[in-house]
Design a protein around this motif. Structure first.
Motif, PDB file in Angstrom:
ATOM      1  N   GLY A  84       0.822  -1.206   0.000  1.00  0.00           N
ATOM      2  CA  GLY A  84       0.000   0.000   0.000  1.00  0.00           C
ATOM      3  C   GLY A  84       0.856   1.256   0.000  1.00  0.00           C
ATOM      4  O   GLY A  84       0.572   2.212  -0.721  1.00  0.00           O
ATOM      5  N   LEU A  85       1.939   1.252   0.789  1.00  0.00           N
ATOM      6  CA  LEU A  85       2.822   2.423   0.801  1.00  0.00           C
ATOM      7  C   LEU A  85       3.483   2.602  -0.564  1.00  0.00           C
ATOM      8  O   LEU A  85       3.669   3.716  -1.047  1.00  0.00           O
ATOM      9  CB  LEU A  85       3.869   2.274   1.906  1.00  0.00           C
ATOM     10  CG  LEU A  85       3.286   2.336   3.323  1.00  0.00           C
ATOM     11  CD1 LEU A  85       4.377   2.095   4.361  1.00  0.00           C
ATOM     12  CD2 LEU A  85       2.605   3.684   3.572  1.00  0.00           C
ATOM     13  N   MET A  86       3.831   1.470  -1.198  1.00  0.00           N
ATOM     14  CA  MET A  86       4.421   1.555  -2.533  1.00  0.00           C
ATOM     15  C   MET A  86       3.476   2.273  -3.493  1.00  0.00           C
ATOM     16  O   MET A  86       3.867   3.162  -4.245  1.00  0.00           O
ATOM     17  CB  MET A  86       4.711   0.152  -3.075  1.00  0.00           C
ATOM     18  CG  MET A  86       5.916  -0.514  -2.463  1.00  0.00           C
ATOM     19  SD  MET A  86       6.074  -2.198  -3.070  1.00  0.00           S
ATOM     20  CE  MET A  86       7.628  -2.664  -2.316  1.00  0.00           C
ATOM     21  N   ILE A  87       2.202   1.875  -3.461  1.00  0.00           N
ATOM     22  CA  ILE A  87       1.275   2.461  -4.427  1.00  0.00           C
ATOM     23  C   ILE A  87       1.005   3.917  -4.086  1.00  0.00           C
ATOM     24  O   ILE A  87       0.756   4.728  -4.986  1.00  0.00           O
ATOM     25  CB  ILE A  87      -0.034   1.643  -4.514  1.00  0.00           C
ATOM     26  CG1 ILE A  87      -0.776   1.976  -5.804  1.00  0.00           C
ATOM     27  CG2 ILE A  87      -0.938   1.900  -3.356  1.00  0.00           C
ATOM     28  CD1 ILE A  87       0.000   1.719  -7.040  1.00  0.00           C
ATOM     29  N   MET A  88       1.093   4.285  -2.809  1.00  0.00           N
ATOM     30  CA  MET A  88       0.888   5.697  -2.485  1.00  0.00           C
ATOM     31  C   MET A  88       1.974   6.553  -3.119  1.00  0.00           C
ATOM     32  O   MET A  88       1.699   7.618  -3.682  1.00  0.00           O
ATOM     33  CB  MET A  88       0.868   5.905  -0.963  1.00  0.00           C
ATOM     34  CG  MET A  88      -0.411   5.476  -0.279  1.00  0.00           C
ATOM     35  SD  MET A  88      -1.909   5.968  -1.132  1.00  0.00           S
ATOM     36  CE  MET A  88      -1.829   7.762  -0.950  1.00  0.00           C
ATOM     37  N   LEU A 110       8.792  -0.019  -8.286  1.00  0.00           N
ATOM     38  CA  LEU A 110       7.659  -0.033  -7.367  1.00  0.00           C
ATOM     39  C   LEU A 110       6.474  -0.746  -8.006  1.00  0.00           C
ATOM     40  O   LEU A 110       5.769  -1.528  -7.358  1.00  0.00           O
ATOM     41  CB  LEU A 110       7.258   1.395  -6.991  1.00  0.00           C
ATOM     42  CG  LEU A 110       8.196   2.134  -6.049  1.00  0.00           C
ATOM     43  CD1 LEU A 110       7.685   3.536  -5.803  1.00  0.00           C
ATOM     44  CD2 LEU A 110       8.317   1.397  -4.726  1.00  0.00           C
ATOM     45  N   LEU A 111       6.256  -0.478  -9.296  1.00  0.00           N
ATOM     46  CA  LEU A 111       5.154  -1.112 -10.017  1.00  0.00           C
ATOM     47  C   LEU A 111       5.268  -2.626  -9.966  1.00  0.00           C
ATOM     48  O   LEU A 111       4.321  -3.343  -9.652  1.00  0.00           O
ATOM     49  CB  LEU A 111       5.180  -0.624 -11.476  1.00  0.00           C
ATOM     50  CG  LEU A 111       4.135  -1.215 -12.407  1.00  0.00           C
ATOM     51  CD1 LEU A 111       3.161  -0.129 -12.786  1.00  0.00           C
ATOM     52  CD2 LEU A 111       4.774  -1.753 -13.659  1.00  0.00           C
ATOM     53  N   GLN A 178      12.583  -4.527 -12.589  1.00  0.00           N
ATOM     54  CA  GLN A 178      11.647  -3.642 -13.291  1.00  0.00           C
ATOM     55  C   GLN A 178      10.930  -4.413 -14.382  1.00  0.00           C
ATOM     56  O   GLN A 178      10.698  -3.916 -15.474  1.00  0.00           O
ATOM     57  CB  GLN A 178      12.393  -2.473 -13.922  1.00  0.00           C
ATOM     58  CG  GLN A 178      13.163  -1.639 -12.935  1.00  0.00           C
ATOM     59  CD  GLN A 178      13.925  -0.542 -13.640  1.00  0.00           C
ATOM     60  OE1 GLN A 178      13.388   0.114 -14.524  1.00  0.00           O
ATOM     61  NE2 GLN A 178      15.175  -0.362 -13.280  1.00  0.00           N
ATOM     62  N   THR A 179      10.592  -5.653 -14.099  1.00  0.00           N
ATOM     63  CA  THR A 179      10.062  -6.512 -15.151  1.00  0.00           C
ATOM     64  C   THR A 179       8.542  -6.502 -15.196  1.00  0.00           C
ATOM     65  O   THR A 179       7.968  -7.118 -16.076  1.00  0.00           O
ATOM     66  CB  THR A 179      10.483  -7.957 -14.886  1.00  0.00           C
ATOM     67  OG1 THR A 179      10.074  -8.287 -13.565  1.00  0.00           O
ATOM     68  CG2 THR A 179      11.979  -8.104 -14.991  1.00  0.00           C
ATOM     69  N   ALA A 180       7.881  -5.822 -14.269  1.00  0.00           N
ATOM     70  CA  ALA A 180       6.450  -5.971 -14.013  1.00  0.00           C
ATOM     71  C   ALA A 180       6.195  -7.381 -13.495  1.00  0.00           C
ATOM     72  O   ALA A 180       7.023  -8.267 -13.678  1.00  0.00           O
ATOM     73  CB  ALA A 180       5.598  -5.688 -15.230  1.00  0.00           C
ATOM     74  N   TRP A 181       5.046  -7.585 -12.851  1.00  0.00           N
ATOM     75  CA  TRP A 181       4.869  -8.873 -12.168  1.00  0.00           C
ATOM     76  C   TRP A 181       4.749 -10.028 -13.146  1.00  0.00           C
ATOM     77  O   TRP A 181       4.940 -11.177 -12.783  1.00  0.00           O
ATOM     78  CB  TRP A 181       3.665  -8.826 -11.230  1.00  0.00           C
ATOM     79  CG  TRP A 181       2.329  -9.082 -11.857  1.00  0.00           C
ATOM     80  CD1 TRP A 181       1.598  -8.203 -12.582  1.00  0.00           C
ATOM     81  CD2 TRP A 181       1.579 -10.290 -11.830  1.00  0.00           C
ATOM     82  NE1 TRP A 181       0.434  -8.779 -12.995  1.00  0.00           N
ATOM     83  CE2 TRP A 181       0.386 -10.065 -12.553  1.00  0.00           C
ATOM     84  CE3 TRP A 181       1.778 -11.545 -11.249  1.00  0.00           C
ATOM     85  CZ2 TRP A 181      -0.587 -11.050 -12.721  1.00  0.00           C
ATOM     86  CZ3 TRP A 181       0.799 -12.520 -11.427  1.00  0.00           C
ATOM     87  CH2 TRP A 181      -0.369 -12.272 -12.156  1.00  0.00           C
ATOM     88  N   THR A 182       4.452  -9.737 -14.430  1.00  0.00           N
ATOM     89  CA  THR A 182       4.289 -10.818 -15.406  1.00  0.00           C
ATOM     90  C   THR A 182       5.617 -11.316 -15.944  1.00  0.00           C
ATOM     91  O   THR A 182       5.649 -12.343 -16.626  1.00  0.00           O
ATOM     92  CB  THR A 182       3.438 -10.345 -16.579  1.00  0.00           C
ATOM     93  OG1 THR A 182       3.983  -9.115 -17.051  1.00  0.00           O
ATOM     94  CG2 THR A 182       2.007 -10.121 -16.165  1.00  0.00           C
TER      95      THR A 182
END
Lengths: 593, 97, 120
Positions: A84-88, A110-111, A178-182
């Motif tokens: 949650g802090l990351m997305i903030m 962060l993403l 930095q790969t995105a979760w996929t």
């Protein structure tokens, strides 16, 4: 120099093992492997009860399903706060296209971590928390089928989290992935510029692998427990809905997560040892996507089925009626379980695969919408003409249904190929799955946390704060995710740290909603911490007055028995004003209805 | 109690899974009757495999679970879901909603 | 399990081993993947030792020595495959073989020199 480094490391690892061995040798005292156990040097005072040692050792060595459930819960909640802090931070960065609070690469990190943290470190563990604590109580089992494997499955998670977040710690030249979760190849295979070949990605993949192993161990345990450990009176015909969803979810995990683990190892080998599974000239760009989504789509249902189970379980308790069409919900849960394996390529409609295959995936994707929709109608019909009590858990259940409908309907459109080709990779998709993951799954998780809070802690939370939490989240999530859907219609692409000026308004709206949820999160944290420490003690085994409606269930019966056997410890200092109880305020509220 | 566990009530409960099965069947027939993508044996067979496999698996699982539930309903007292070990729990009436 | 039924199984709700089984896996993984000899060996020792402890605790093995030997053989096979075949990951193979050697020494030493306890 090289030699000295190796030597130092050897000494450190050796010391590490010696410390562990020493601790184990010390702890052996209280359990000497002899059934008589006469050698207990620490004496009775060293025990919480006759089953467990006291203090920190209790938590480090426990194999009790309830303790492990609490550990899972604490872990999931901490991960939720981190995510949650990351997305903030990210939402603040998106307030203005010119904003330079975060560098673009840090935004990407962060993403990536936000997604993985929320799905693997919050979503799966928080479900395991409920399942560990409740399933044995619900089915009348003494404990899980394999208590030690249960403990191993939990303890794999903290190292997994540390590895996944490793890039954020100051560890030499390791940078976060930095790969995105996929983790799409060839990017994640370390090809190209940037930091994709950095060890941070390897560590994250290892961490993911560990959480996968953990989930698989847990699922085997749940399947064995539900199949073999049920009490005499608990048959398939009266197994509760939450256990049904956990059984189905465990089946899904059993087939999905080992595949993810294998694919991750192939990726690691490609990155470090020169294999070419995912190289363009070998497996091609599509191999990873197929492997990943064959895991990834069942993962969606792994995350959503148990929360549906929680809602199906909690909602009737506050509607004063049994779940409408109980068997419909059971059969449709199983149907979702099977069909979820036939839809994976609907994440890949835009990849240029053969149109015939695409058509098949569309067919199954449309078919899987039915069982989900059926449940929605069941929940609504359960409330229809019921004696609805709008307690905090009930509010979260109702919020779940509302958000699930929005997330589900937007999803049905995405299942249609022509629509998907237009909306693919836009914020529409982001809005859709956040309605499901945050609006539905997390809401159901919080419904469960509030509903069983008296059982977990023996105390009651503050009801007014609970309701503030719900309303900030309900309004906040709808502001944020609806803005995302609008942004998607406008063509805003996913995953960027900046955007064209025309998108500014709705991005600011989305951030506003996120801030609202952040405030709600603070309220919730305060409420739970303070209530756990000094909330009014729950006096009886029926804090929700379920007996009135004949809706009392096994796990509260266990709680009641526990309350009755516990020694009276001066619990009469304050009256437990329960959320479900008829206090003055409640009576007023009902009068208004 | 009927001799077979698959009575009318049971089929009514199973309707929920017949609907997705029907949708799958609809597309199986549909793609056979109307095929806009030309002939290609490999992809054509994959196309059918991708719909037929879930169809078969769902049929099997629905049958097995219905049988398990129906058999326990017939052979043992049915309590409220999740309420079997509550003190003084009484079996619920057959087919009461 | 069969050898230790009754009270001890029923009332024990604690075991020190799972934590270290779970710690051993990532340490060994990191060590082997990044080719860090000491970390790989320590992780494997921790993992195999803890699993052995658990087998002993739950009564699947009477003494820890034979499971240690079995793990040693397993590690020799895996390490040998890495070090001496076409896989050609020599240093990683040696790390695994070293761990296997230490386990084998412990297992054989224990079997030969530790006096047998009374039957439990």
């Amino acid at each position: 120099m090289q030699i000295t480094g190796q030597l130092a490391l050897t000494v450190v690892m050796g010391l590490f093992l010696v410390v562990i061995a020493a601790w184990l040798a010390q702890i052996e005292d209280w359990r000497s492997y002899t059934p008589i156990g006469s050698g207990g040097a620490t004496g009775e005072s060293g025990y919480v009860s006759k089953e467990k040692p006291a203090g920190i050792s209790r938590w480090l060595t426990t194999v009790d399903h309830k303790d492990i459930g609490l550990l899972y819960g604490a872990y999931g909640v901490i991960a939720f706060v981190v995510g949650g802090l990351m997305i903030m931070l990210m939402r603040i960065e998106l307030l203005d296209p010119e904003m330079t609070l975060l560098s673009n690469s840090f935004y990407n990190s962060l993403l990536t971590s936000h997604g993985i943290t929320m799905l693997f470190l919050f979503g799966t563990p928080i479900i395991a928390a409920f399942a560990n604590y409740l399933v044995p109580l619900l089915i009348g089992a003494d404990d899980m089928a394999f208590p030690r494997i249960n403990a191993i499955a939990f303890w794999l998670l903290p190292p997994g989290a540390l590895l996944i977040w490793a890039g954020f710690f100051p560890l030499g030249d390791i940078v976060p992935a930095q790969t995105a979760w996929t983790l799409y190849t060839p990017l994640s295979a370390g090809v190209g510029g940037g930091s994709q070949a950095n060890a941070g990605v390897d560590l994250m993949i290892l961490g993911l692998h560990l959480t996968g192993v953990s989930a698989t161990m847990g699922s085997i345990n749940f399947i064995a427990t539900i199949l073999t450990e049920r009490g005499e009176k608990v048959t398939w015909a009266n197994l509760d809905i939450f256990s049904w969803t956990i059984l189905t979810q465990s089946g899904l995990i059993l087939f999905a997560f080992p595949l993810l683990g294998s694919a991750l190892i192939m990726l690691l080998l490609d990155r470090n040892l020169g294999t070419t599974f995912f190289a363009i000239e070998a497996g091609g760009t599509m191999l990873w996507q197929h492997l990943f989504w064959f895991f990834g789509h069942p993962e969606v249902y792994i995350l959503v089925l148990p929360p549906m189970g929680i809602v199906s379980y909690v909602l009737p308790r506050f509607s004063g009626r049994r779940l409408f069409g109980f068997k419909f919900v059971v059969y449709s849960t199983l149907a979702i379980g099977v069909l979820s394996y036939g839809v994976w390529a609907h994440h890949m409609f835009a990849t240029g695969m053969d149109p015939r295959l695409r058509a098949s995936f569309m067919a199954v994707s449309l078919a899987i919408a039915i069982p989900s929709a059926v449940k929605t109608f069941n929940w609504i019909t359960t409330m229809w003409n019921g004696r609805v009590r709008l307690t905090t858990p009930m509010l979260f259940c109702v919020g779940f249904i509302s958000n699930f409908i929005l997330g589900g309907v937007t999803g049905v459109f995405l299942a249609s190929i022509p629509v998907d080709l237009v909306l693919h990779d836009t914020y529409y998709v982001v809005g859709h799955f956040h309605y499901i993951v945050m609006g539905a799954i997390a809401f159901a998780g919080f419904a469960g946390l509030y509903y069983w809070f008296p059982m977990f802690t023996g105390r009651m939370y503050q009801r007014r704060l609970g309701k503030i939490h719900f309303w900030t989240w309900m309004i906040g999530s709808n502001i944020t995710f609806f803005a995302m859907i609008v942004l998607g219609y406008g063509g805003m692409p996913r995953r960027y740290a900046t955007y064209l000026p025309q998108f500014a308004t709705f991005h600011q709206v989305a951030t506003l909603g996120a801030v609202l949820m952040f405030i709600g999160g603070l309220v919730w944290t305060y409420n739970f911490v303070v209530s756990w420490l000094e909330g009014p003690k729950v006096q009886d085994g029926d804090p929700w007055n379920l007996r009135e409606d004949g809706m009392y269930t096994n796990e509260w019966q266990w709680f009641e028995n526990k309350q009755e056997t516990a020694l009276a410890d001066g619990g009469d200092e304050e009256e437990a004003v329960t959320d479900g109880g008829t206090t003055e305020a409640e009576a007023e509220a009902e009068a208004e209805d | 109690m009927a001799k077979t566990v698959f009575d009318k009530e049971m089929f009514l409960d199973l309707v929920v899974n017949f609907i997705p099965l029907f949708i799958l069947l609809f597309f199986i027939v549909g793609y056979t009757v109307y095929n806009p993508f030309g002939i290609d044996t490999t992809f054509r067979s994959l196309q059918y495999a991708l719909i037929v496999t879930p169809f078969i698996m769902l049929t099997i699982l629905t049958y097995l679970s219905a049988k398990a539930i129906g058999t326990s309903e017939r052979d043992a007292p049915v309590y409220l879901p999740g309420g079997a070990t509550v003190d003084g729990a009484e079996p619920v009436e057959e087919h009461e909603e | 399990m069969d050898e230790q039924p009754g009270l001890s199984d029923q009332y024990r709700r604690a075991s020190p081993w799972p934590l270290f089984v779970a710690l051993g896996i990532p340490i060994a993984e990191v060590g082997i993947l990044f080719d860090v000899f000491a970390v790989a060996v320590a992780g494997l020792l921790l993992f195999c030792g803890s699993v052995t402890g658990m087998l002993r605790e739950s009564g699947y093995a009477e003494t820890p020595w034979r499971p240690l030997g079995a793990f040693a053989i397993l590690l020799f096979v895996v390490g040998g495959t890495l070090a001496f075949t076409d896989v050609n990951l020599v240093t990683r193979g040696y790390a695994i073989i070293t761990a296997g050697g230490l386990l084998a020494a412990a297992g054989i030493g224990g079997e030969l020199f530790v006096p047998k306890r009374e039957a439990v």
